[in-house]
Design an enzyme around this catalytic site. Structure first.
Site, PDB file in Angstrom:
ATOM      1  N   ARG A   1       3.208  17.623  12.737  1.00  0.00           N
ATOM      2  CA  ARG A   1       3.247  16.552  11.730  1.00  0.00           C
ATOM      3  C   ARG A   1       4.171  16.998  10.611  1.00  0.00           C
ATOM      4  O   ARG A   1       4.138  18.176  10.241  1.00  0.00           O
ATOM      5  CB  ARG A   1       1.869  16.326  11.094  1.00  0.00           C
TER       6      ARG A   1
ATOM      7  N   LEU B   1       4.743  17.336   6.802  1.00  0.00           N
ATOM      8  CA  LEU B   1       3.922  17.315   5.592  1.00  0.00           C
ATOM      9  C   LEU B   1       4.595  16.414   4.551  1.00  0.00           C
ATOM     10  O   LEU B   1       5.807  16.480   4.376  1.00  0.00           O
ATOM     11  CB  LEU B   1       3.794  18.738   5.039  1.00  0.00           C
TER      12      LEU B   1
ATOM     13  N   ASN C   1       7.288  28.010   8.654  1.00  0.00           N
ATOM     14  CA  ASN C   1       7.130  27.283   9.910  1.00  0.00           C
ATOM     15  C   ASN C   1       7.866  28.028  11.009  1.00  0.00           C
ATOM     16  O   ASN C   1       8.892  28.683  10.764  1.00  0.00           O
ATOM     17  CB  ASN C   1       7.721  25.869   9.768  1.00  0.00           C
TER      18      ASN C   1
ATOM     19  N   HIS D   1       9.827  27.535  14.650  1.00  0.00           N
ATOM     20  CA  HIS D   1      10.465  26.449  15.404  1.00  0.00           C
ATOM     21  C   HIS D   1      11.118  27.026  16.662  1.00  0.00           C
ATOM     22  O   HIS D   1      11.837  28.033  16.581  1.00  0.00           O
ATOM     23  CB  HIS D   1      11.518  25.758  14.521  1.00  0.00           C
TER      24      HIS D   1
ATOM     25  N   SER E   1      13.153  30.343  15.555  1.00  0.00           N
ATOM     26  CA  SER E   1      13.462  30.513  14.128  1.00  0.00           C
ATOM     27  C   SER E   1      12.188  30.440  13.295  1.00  0.00           C
ATOM     28  O   SER E   1      11.289  29.648  13.602  1.00  0.00           O
ATOM     29  CB  SER E   1      14.404  29.389  13.648  1.00  0.00           C
TER      30      SER E   1
ATOM     31  N   ASP F   1      10.828  23.251   3.503  1.00  0.00           N
ATOM     32  CA  ASP F   1      11.150  22.448   2.309  1.00  0.00           C
ATOM     33  C   ASP F   1      10.981  20.978   2.711  1.00  0.00           C
ATOM     34  O   ASP F   1      10.387  20.679   3.733  1.00  0.00           O
ATOM     35  CB  ASP F   1      12.557  22.775   1.786  1.00  0.00           C
TER      36      ASP F   1
ATOM     37  N   GLY G   1      13.004  18.902   3.849  1.00  0.00           N
ATOM     38  CA  GLY G   1      13.795  18.402   4.978  1.00  0.00           C
ATOM     39  C   GLY G   1      13.014  18.642   6.271  1.00  0.00           C
ATOM     40  O   GLY G   1      11.961  19.271   6.260  1.00  0.00           O
TER      41      GLY G   1
ATOM     42  N   ASP H   1      12.832  20.767   9.273  1.00  0.00           N
ATOM     43  CA  ASP H   1      13.354  22.028   9.825  1.00  0.00           C
ATOM     44  C   ASP H   1      14.696  22.405   9.189  1.00  0.00           C
ATOM     45  O   ASP H   1      15.568  22.982   9.841  1.00  0.00           O
ATOM     46  CB  ASP H   1      13.518  21.907  11.359  1.00  0.00           C
TER      47      ASP H   1
END
Ligand code: GRF
Length: 202
Positions: free
Chosen positions: A89, A91, A105, A107, A134, A139, A141, A143
């Site tokens: 999801r 945020l 995060n 990825h 990664s 932030d 954006g 990813d």
């Protein structure tokens, strides 16, 4: 370093953090695990005796309402760091701004290549011969946040999305456990994180 991990899926990355966290030498502890749905991965937390909380996305009228409820739950634990590990999801900006920069995060691609919810599938479809894993600071954006660490993973001829994802995940787990260790040892995420994008800019 106290950590809350947020998941949506099987939680294999979470399990790696729980295993590391169970080692007294490892200077970080997973203190709670949250999910936006009945994620199978919550069973890993239960297995390690780590409290879990559920904020079902489907129970809320909007992403913002869900985000606020999730933030409220995270704040109960007052963690030093929040780790998104297979949370599928986005945020809402209010949540990112409240947690930034103590929000990372993982990825399954070599960002900025293949951002978004289907990074592995997109790499397969693009026919590239390498992708990657990664770890980024989250932030506003998708990813797009500052990359803390990343590593290339080979794409082999005939790879299915599953094959590639299963080759990426061990790399993700190693990078995630190492990154949390680095943060516990003083890595300054604030020095890395960009100013969160104004909510109006998507
Ligand atoms: C991971 O590859 C993560 O990067 C991506 O979804 C996968 C979740 O796997 N967002 P798991 O739930 O940790 O097994």
């Amino acid at each position: 370093l106290s950590i809350v991990v947020l998941i949506s899926g099987t939680g294999s990355n979470l399990r790696a953090l729980l295993e590391a966290s169970a080692d007294a030498e490892y200077p970080a502890r997973v203190i709670a695990v949250g999910a936006d749905r009945e994620a199978p991965g919550l069973s890993h937390a239960e297995g390690f005796g780590v409290p879990t909380f559920l904020v079902p996305y489907s129970s809320y009228e909007s992403r913002e309402a869900w985000g606020e409820a999730l933030l409220e739950q995270v704040r109960v634990w007052n963690p030093d760091l929040v780790v998104l590990s297979g949370l599928m999801r986005l945020l809402p900006p209010g949540v990112v701004d409240a947690l930034s920069p103590h929000l990372i995060n993982t990825h399954p691609a070599y960002l900025p290549e293949f951002p978004g919810a289907h990074g592995v599938r997109d790499a397969i479809r693009a026919g590239v011969d390498q992708s990657g894993a990664s770890i980024i600071v989250v932030d506003n954006g998708v990813d797009q946040g500052p990359i803390i660490v990343q590593e290339r993973v080979a794409v082999l001829p005939g790879d299915t999305e599953h094959d590639l994802h299963e080759r990426i995940k061990p790399v993700e787990r190693r990078l995630l456990v190492q990154t949390v260790l680095d943060i516990a040892n003083g890595l300054d995420l604030g020095a890395l994180s960009t100013r969160p994008l104004p909510a109006s800019i998507k």
